[in-house]
Design an enzyme around this catalytic site. Structure first.
Site, PDB file in Angstrom:
ATOM      1  N   THR A  59       0.689  -1.155  -0.109  1.00 43.35           N
ATOM      2  CA  THR A  59       0.010   0.048   0.009  1.00 43.35           C
ATOM      3  C   THR A  59       0.832   1.170  -0.043  1.00 43.35           C
ATOM      4  O   THR A  59       2.020   1.226   0.663  1.00 43.35           O
ATOM      5  CB  THR A  59      -0.866  -0.094   1.396  1.00 43.35           C
ATOM      6  OG1 THR A  59      -1.796  -1.003   1.276  1.00 43.35           O
ATOM      7  CG2 THR A  59      -1.798   1.300   1.454  1.00 43.35           C
TER       8      THR A  59
ATOM      9  N   THR B 174       4.305   4.554  -3.572  1.00 33.85           N
ATOM     10  CA  THR B 174       5.216   3.966  -4.192  1.00 33.85           C
ATOM     11  C   THR B 174       4.672   2.554  -5.009  1.00 33.85           C
ATOM     12  O   THR B 174       4.873   2.074  -6.161  1.00 33.85           O
ATOM     13  CB  THR B 174       6.469   3.659  -3.396  1.00 33.85           C
ATOM     14  OG1 THR B 174       6.906   4.790  -2.764  1.00 33.85           O
ATOM     15  CG2 THR B 174       7.704   3.011  -4.411  1.00 33.85           C
TER      16      THR B 174
ATOM     17  N   LYS C  51       6.854   0.741   8.758  1.00 32.65           N
ATOM     18  CA  LYS C  51       5.871   0.929   7.765  1.00 32.65           C
ATOM     19  C   LYS C  51       4.626   1.294   8.583  1.00 32.65           C
ATOM     20  O   LYS C  51       4.585   1.330   9.860  1.00 32.65           O
ATOM     21  CB  LYS C  51       5.560  -0.455   7.327  1.00 32.65           C
ATOM     22  CG  LYS C  51       6.693  -0.930   6.191  1.00 32.65           C
ATOM     23  CD  LYS C  51       6.589  -2.101   5.501  1.00 32.65           C
ATOM     24  CE  LYS C  51       5.268  -2.372   4.931  1.00 32.65           C
ATOM     25  NZ  LYS C  51       4.848  -1.020   3.997  1.00 32.65           N
ATOM     26  N   GLY C  52       3.676   1.768   7.784  1.00 24.66           N
ATOM     27  CA  GLY C  52       2.491   2.133   8.281  1.00 24.66           C
ATOM     28  C   GLY C  52       1.936   3.627   8.377  1.00 24.66           C
ATOM     29  O   GLY C  52       1.044   4.146   8.879  1.00 24.66           O
TER      30      GLY C  52
ATOM     31  N   GLY D 193       0.778   4.825   5.570  1.00 24.18           N
ATOM     32  CA  GLY D 193      -0.577   4.542   5.028  1.00 24.18           C
ATOM     33  C   GLY D 193      -1.656   3.752   5.764  1.00 24.18           C
ATOM     34  O   GLY D 193      -2.822   3.486   5.291  1.00 24.18           O
TER      35      GLY D 193
ATOM     36  N   GLU E  97      -0.183  -5.353   6.042  1.00 24.99           N
ATOM     37  CA  GLU E  97       1.071  -5.486   5.383  1.00 24.99           C
ATOM     38  C   GLU E  97       1.903  -6.663   6.120  1.00 24.99           C
ATOM     39  O   GLU E  97       2.798  -7.353   5.385  1.00 24.99           O
ATOM     40  CB  GLU E  97       1.858  -4.322   5.442  1.00 24.99           C
ATOM     41  CG  GLU E  97       1.091  -3.010   4.318  1.00 24.99           C
ATOM     42  CD  GLU E  97       1.535  -1.537   4.435  1.00 24.99           C
ATOM     43  OE1 GLU E  97       1.382  -0.978   3.566  1.00 24.99           O
ATOM     44  OE2 GLU E  97       2.140  -1.451   5.640  1.00 24.99           O
TER      45      GLU E  97
END
Ligand code: 5RP
Length: 217
Positions: free
Chosen positions: A28, A31, A94-95, A97, A103
């Site tokens: 997600t 990119t 990450k995260g 989004g 993920e």
């Protein structure tokens, strides 16, 4: 070359890892969106995709790709996703989004996890980007107090509900010297669904787009 061009270059480099007619896990973010668009532009045929978010699922379907549940897919040969930060050991934050839990599930189910980033995401030590933590709503204050005890400054991401119906705390100023230990410690707090450290299961490859080349970690 601007940031978007670099994202597209990283996404382009990831296409070399994709085998046609297999099941592909898709992450997600902006990119990854470049990657999805490139898959379609290049006419790459896939058996099906497993998606890490509702937004990605929609984008894949808009391009005509079939999206199946992970329970139907079993092990995924390849998972491609972006990151907010990477260190030289391929440990990630990450995260950004808010899709970190799905993920992390996709990464865990993947035989190979290829992470695609532009050069701004490579850091000497994780933690300048606030660490996202997905929390069951009733535990928000409890978890926030525990995160303060760990040395962090948690900030409630207002107006955001994850695809799983939970909330996000973005934790600033954590000392992430030992990313694996911290990942475990935060995941053990009652009320935490997961946190955005990907250290216990880091990426297998990180493709870093620079103006003149792709570096691979
Ligand atoms: C979403 C993510 C993204 O991969 C991360 O935020 C990077 O996003 P972008 O590619 O837009 O910079 O972890 O939860």
């Amino acid at each position: 070359m601007n940031a978007n061009d670099l994202k597209r270059q990283a996404a382009l480099a990831a296409l070399a890892y994709v085998e046609e007619d297999t099941i592909l896990g898709v992450g997600t973010g902006s990119t990854t969106n470049c990657f999805i668009d490139l898959l379609a532009e290049k006419g790459i045929r896939l058996k099906a995709c497993v998606s890490s978010s509702k937004a990605t699922e929609q984008r894949l379907r808009d391009h005509g790709y079939e999206v199946i549940d992970l329970n139907q897919a079993g092990t995924i040969p390849l998972y491609v996703d972006g990151a907010d930060e990477t260190d030289a050991k391929r440990q990630l934050i990450k995260g950004g989004g808010a899709a970190l839990t799905r993920e992390k599930i996709c990464a865990a189910a993947a035989q190979q996890f290829v992470c695609i980033v532009d050069q701004s995401k490579l850091v000497p030590q994780l933690g300048k980007f606030p660490l996202p933590v997905e929390v069951i709503p009733m535990a928000r204050s409890l978890v926030a107090r525990e995160l303060v005890k760990l040395g962090g400054d948690p900030v409630y991401r207002e107006g955001v509900t994850t695809d799983n119906g939970n909330v996000i705390l973005d934790v600033w100023h954590l000392d992430i010297t030992d990313a694996k230990a911290l990942e475990q410690k935060i995941n053990n707090l009652p009320g935490v669904v997961t946190n955005g450290l990907f250290a216990l299961r880091p990426a297998d490859r990180v493709l870093i787009a620079r103006p003149d080349r792709i570096d691979t970690l």
